[in-house]
Design a protein around this motif. Structure first.
Motif, PDB file in Angstrom:
ATOM      1  N   LYS A 272       7.428  -7.132  20.287  1.00  0.00           N
ATOM      2  CA  LYS A 272       9.033  -7.118  20.096  1.00  0.00           C
ATOM      3  C   LYS A 272       9.269  -5.577  19.754  1.00  0.00           C
ATOM      4  CE  LYS A 272       8.457 -11.220  21.685  1.00  0.00           C
ATOM      5  NZ  LYS A 272       7.060 -11.519  21.538  1.00  0.00           N
ATOM      6  N   VAL A 273      11.160  -5.725  19.917  1.00  0.00           N
ATOM      7  CA  VAL A 273      11.830  -4.375  19.262  1.00  0.00           C
ATOM      8  C   VAL A 273      11.901  -4.964  18.296  1.00  0.00           C
ATOM      9  CG1 VAL A 273      13.537  -2.970  19.264  1.00  0.00           C
ATOM     10  CG2 VAL A 273      12.479  -3.568  21.756  1.00  0.00           C
ATOM     11  N   VAL A 274      11.561  -4.519  16.726  1.00  0.00           N
ATOM     12  CA  VAL A 274      12.586  -4.295  15.942  1.00  0.00           C
ATOM     13  C   VAL A 274      13.199  -3.457  15.296  1.00  0.00           C
ATOM     14  CG1 VAL A 274      10.315  -6.043  14.970  1.00  0.00           C
ATOM     15  CG2 VAL A 274      10.238  -3.715  14.049  1.00  0.00           C
ATOM     16  N   SER A 275      13.524  -3.984  14.204  1.00  0.00           N
ATOM     17  CA  SER A 275      14.698  -3.147  13.132  1.00  0.00           C
ATOM     18  C   SER A 275      13.958  -2.012  12.594  1.00  0.00           C
ATOM     19  CB  SER A 275      16.132  -3.685  12.732  1.00  0.00           C
ATOM     20  OG  SER A 275      15.625  -4.291  11.717  1.00  0.00           O
ATOM     21  N   LEU A 276      14.073  -0.955  12.045  1.00  0.00           N
ATOM     22  CA  LEU A 276      13.168  -0.609  11.494  1.00  0.00           C
ATOM     23  C   LEU A 276      13.799  -0.940   9.118  1.00  0.00           C
ATOM     24  CD1 LEU A 276      14.806   3.471  11.962  1.00  0.00           C
ATOM     25  CD2 LEU A 276      12.261   2.019  12.997  1.00  0.00           C
ATOM     26  N   ASP A 277      14.509  -1.752   9.331  1.00  0.00           N
ATOM     27  CA  ASP A 277      14.444  -3.058   8.110  1.00  0.00           C
ATOM     28  C   ASP A 277      13.970  -4.348   8.388  1.00  0.00           C
ATOM     29  OD1 ASP A 277      16.701  -3.192   9.281  1.00  0.00           O
ATOM     30  OD2 ASP A 277      18.181  -3.034   8.246  1.00  0.00           O
ATOM     31  N   HIS A 278      13.686  -4.330   9.234  1.00  0.00           N
ATOM     32  CA  HIS A 278      13.283  -6.202  10.110  1.00  0.00           C
ATOM     33  C   HIS A 278      11.695  -5.221   8.596  1.00  0.00           C
ATOM     34  CE1 HIS A 278      11.697  -9.612  11.506  1.00  0.00           C
ATOM     35  NE2 HIS A 278      10.725  -8.522  11.918  1.00  0.00           N
ATOM     36  N   GLY A 279      11.125  -7.248   8.451  1.00  0.00           N
ATOM     37  CA  GLY A 279       8.973  -7.303   7.606  1.00  0.00           C
ATOM     38  C   GLY A 279       9.299  -8.762   7.847  1.00  0.00           C
ATOM     39  N   CYS A 280       7.505  -8.244   8.128  1.00  0.00           N
ATOM     40  CA  CYS A 280       7.561  -9.460   8.164  1.00  0.00           C
ATOM     41  C   CYS A 280       5.737  -9.710   6.744  1.00  0.00           C
ATOM     42  CB  CYS A 280       6.445  -9.238   9.755  1.00  0.00           C
ATOM     43  SG  CYS A 280       4.951  -8.253   9.411  1.00  0.00           S
ATOM     44  N   GLY A 281       4.810 -10.399   6.885  1.00  0.00           N
ATOM     45  CA  GLY A 281       4.022 -10.550   6.335  1.00  0.00           C
ATOM     46  C   GLY A 281       2.392  -9.567   6.592  1.00  0.00           C
ATOM     47  N   GLU A 282       2.384  -8.546   7.524  1.00  0.00           N
ATOM     48  CA  GLU A 282       1.439  -8.305   8.562  1.00  0.00           C
ATOM     49  C   GLU A 282       1.778  -6.977   8.411  1.00  0.00           C
ATOM     50  OE1 GLU A 282      -1.256  -9.878   8.645  1.00  0.00           O
ATOM     51  OE2 GLU A 282      -0.556 -12.176   8.621  1.00  0.00           O
ATOM     52  N   HIS A 283       2.351  -5.612   7.087  1.00  0.00           N
ATOM     53  CA  HIS A 283       2.561  -5.048   6.963  1.00  0.00           C
ATOM     54  C   HIS A 283       1.893  -4.288   6.548  1.00  0.00           C
ATOM     55  CE1 HIS A 283       3.967  -0.333   5.777  1.00  0.00           C
ATOM     56  NE2 HIS A 283       5.299  -1.098   5.848  1.00  0.00           N
ATOM     57  N   SER A 284       1.469  -3.182   7.157  1.00  0.00           N
ATOM     58  CA  SER A 284      -0.445  -2.273   7.611  1.00  0.00           C
ATOM     59  C   SER A 284      -0.685  -2.050   6.040  1.00  0.00           C
ATOM     60  CB  SER A 284       0.069  -0.572   8.293  1.00  0.00           C
ATOM     61  OG  SER A 284       1.211  -0.332   7.834  1.00  0.00           O
ATOM     62  N   GLU A 285       0.427  -1.842   4.617  1.00  0.00           N
ATOM     63  CA  GLU A 285      -0.192  -1.432   3.138  1.00  0.00           C
ATOM     64  C   GLU A 285      -0.601  -2.735   2.051  1.00  0.00           C
ATOM     65  OE1 GLU A 285      -0.080   1.895   2.814  1.00  0.00           O
ATOM     66  OE2 GLU A 285       0.553   1.882   4.729  1.00  0.00           O
ATOM     67  N   ILE A 286      -0.328  -3.961   2.970  1.00  0.00           N
ATOM     68  CA  ILE A 286      -1.057  -5.165   2.309  1.00  0.00           C
ATOM     69  C   ILE A 286      -1.812  -5.116   2.581  1.00  0.00           C
ATOM     70  CG2 ILE A 286      -0.223  -7.345   2.871  1.00  0.00           C
ATOM     71  CD1 ILE A 286       2.076  -7.323   3.446  1.00  0.00           C
ATOM     72  N   GLU A 287      -2.545  -4.912   1.373  1.00  0.00           N
ATOM     73  CA  GLU A 287      -4.486  -4.977   1.389  1.00  0.00           C
ATOM     74  C   GLU A 287      -4.519  -6.475   1.969  1.00  0.00           C
ATOM     75  OE1 GLU A 287      -5.484  -3.638  -2.938  1.00  0.00           O
ATOM     76  OE2 GLU A 287      -5.037  -1.219  -2.212  1.00  0.00           O
ATOM     77  N   ALA A 288      -5.936  -6.591   2.336  1.00  0.00           N
ATOM     78  CA  ALA A 288      -6.117  -8.250   3.003  1.00  0.00           C
ATOM     79  C   ALA A 288      -7.500  -8.291   0.938  1.00  0.00           C
ATOM     80  CB  ALA A 288      -7.659  -7.609   3.525  1.00  0.00           C
ATOM     81  N   ALA A 289      -7.717  -9.748   1.219  1.00  0.00           N
ATOM     82  CA  ALA A 289      -8.137 -10.932   0.318  1.00  0.00           C
ATOM     83  C   ALA A 289      -8.948 -10.615   0.126  1.00  0.00           C
ATOM     84  CB  ALA A 289      -7.080 -12.337   0.735  1.00  0.00           C
ATOM     85  N   GLU A 290      -9.798 -10.325  -0.929  1.00  0.00           N
ATOM     86  CA  GLU A 290     -11.313 -10.130  -0.913  1.00  0.00           C
ATOM     87  C   GLU A 290     -11.971 -11.319  -0.746  1.00  0.00           C
ATOM     88  OE1 GLU A 290     -12.027  -9.006  -4.812  1.00  0.00           O
ATOM     89  OE2 GLU A 290     -11.346  -6.969  -5.118  1.00  0.00           O
TER      90      GLU A 290
END
Length: 395
Positions: A272-290
């Motif tokens: 999908k086309v998203v705005s640059l100030d959009h956000g979700c819970g799957e950001h690349s900088e979110i570390e995966a849980a151990e």
């Protein structure tokens, strides 16, 4: 219809009364409008329910030669403050994008303000030729002065020929080039090169391209939609926006300043086309849980393994009438003990030993055990016969 009454007003009111469903639906006379050409419009107040501030209109024609009035037409028309339905909107204007399915095709109108004619092919070809000619002028300038003048004149002649051939492109591509003016030729070459690069990068040679109005409308719609900064996922993203995400694919042109494409397959905005100030819970900088080595067993939604022990009263099981004391038995206020559901209440046929024990308890006045034995004996009596008869026979 022609009538000879006391006057045209009475004639008009009689017509209104004939048209109305009930006589009381026609009110008092309001006004008469002279429409010209011997035509007069007589108005009467409407008393029709739901037609407040409407008026009965009866149009009469006056024949001056015969001095008679003839009815033209009659109708209900709205006056000032009348209750009217909403203004009719054409179907194409009422239709919304979400009303269409994947198999529907609406088409594009010829005068759609969102698109315009693309760049003609000959404009791009002309720009490419001018770029090549500009490169030839630069190489000729490095030669001897005599050769350079000749070559420059040849290049100018070639430029004039191209301009005559591609007259339609003269408004887009600068058409003046002088072999004697090196600065002008270099500027033209740069402009032609920029034009060619833009045509290739944005595919401007298509039959139609979007106008500035169409791009502005698109940006406004995208930014206010569910993939913009006001979505619920953005509010719960803890400040991690798409602009800093590694799964973001940028767009070209002015729309690329505000939007990009999400390429994270685990994101709800994937593709999908998203705005640059959009956000979700799957950001690349979110570390995966151990990962935990322990298996956490959740509580089952429905327990079909364990058996619940339910206690019930024998009165409900056997009936109060079977346990009520008889005339030959002394009354007792002692309640019978409750029995677990897993305990067998089905007694075996009375043996001589059990019968003698029951007789002994009866003789000594042991009431409570006798009642429990009597209940069990009564329960088994359904299979073996009357319990009292069995006891008497054994004795």
């Amino acid at each position: 219809m022609s009538q000879q009454l006391s006057g045209p007003q009475e004639l008009a009111k009689s017509v209104a009364l004939d048209v109305a469903s009930e006589p009381d639906e026609v009110g008092e006379f309001v006004v008469a409008h002279d429409d010209g050409d011997n035509i007069t419009d007589f108005r009467f107040a409407s008393r029709v329910r739901g037609y407040e501030n409407w008026q009965w209109s009866v149009t009469l024609f006056h024949d001056e030669e015969l001095d008679s009035w003839t009815v033209d037409e009659s109708s209900l028309i709205p006056a000032e403050g009348a209750l009217l339905p909403p203004q009719w909107i054409p179907w194409k204007d009422r239709l919304l994008p979400e009303d269409l399915s994947v198999t529907d095709s609406l088409g594009t109108e010829a005068d759609d303000p969102r698109i315009e004619q693309g760049m003609p092919e000959n404009v791009l070809e002309s720009a490419e030729r001018q770029i090549r000619e500009g490169a030839g002028l630069e190489s000729a300038d490095s030669q001897s002065p005599t050769d350079g003048v000749a070559d420059a004149g040849s290049a100018a002649d070639a430029g004039e020929a191209v301009r005559a051939e591609d007259a339609s492109a003269s408004a887009t591509v600068p058409s003046s080039i002088s072999g004697d003016d090196k600065a002008t030729s270099e500027e033209f070459s740069r402009n032609a090169e920029d034009l060619a690069d833009a045509a290739v990068a944005f595919h401007l040679t298509r039959s139609h391209v979007m106008t500035a109005e169409g791009r502005a409308e698109t940006a406004k719609r995208w930014y206010a939609g569910q993939h913009g900064p006001k979505s619920l996922s953005t509010k719960t993203a803890d400040g991690l926006t798409c602009e800093e995400c590694g799964f973001l694919i940028p767009l070209q042109g002015e729309l690329g300043r505000m939007f990009a494409v999400c390429a994270n397959k685990w994101s709800p905005d994937d593709g999908k086309v998203v705005s640059l100030d959009h956000g979700c819970g799957e950001h690349s900088e979110i570390e995966a849980a151990e990962a935990s080595p322990l298996w956490v067993q959740s509580e089952p939604a429905y327990d079909d393994v364990h058996v619940d022990i339910v206690r019930r009263s024998p009165v409900a099981a056997l009936g109060a009438e079977k346990l009520s004391p008889t005339a030959s038995e002394p009354a007792s206020d002692t309640e019978l003990p409750e029995v677990e559901i897993l305990e067998s209440i089905e007694a075996e046929p009375a043996s001589p030993t059990a019968t003698r024990a029951a007789s002994k308890r009866k003789a000594t006045g042991d009431v409570a055990p006798r009642k429990r034995t009597a209940r069990r004996t009564s329960k088994s009596a359904k299979q073996t016969g009357d319990d009292s008869g069995t006891t008497s026979e054994t004795e």
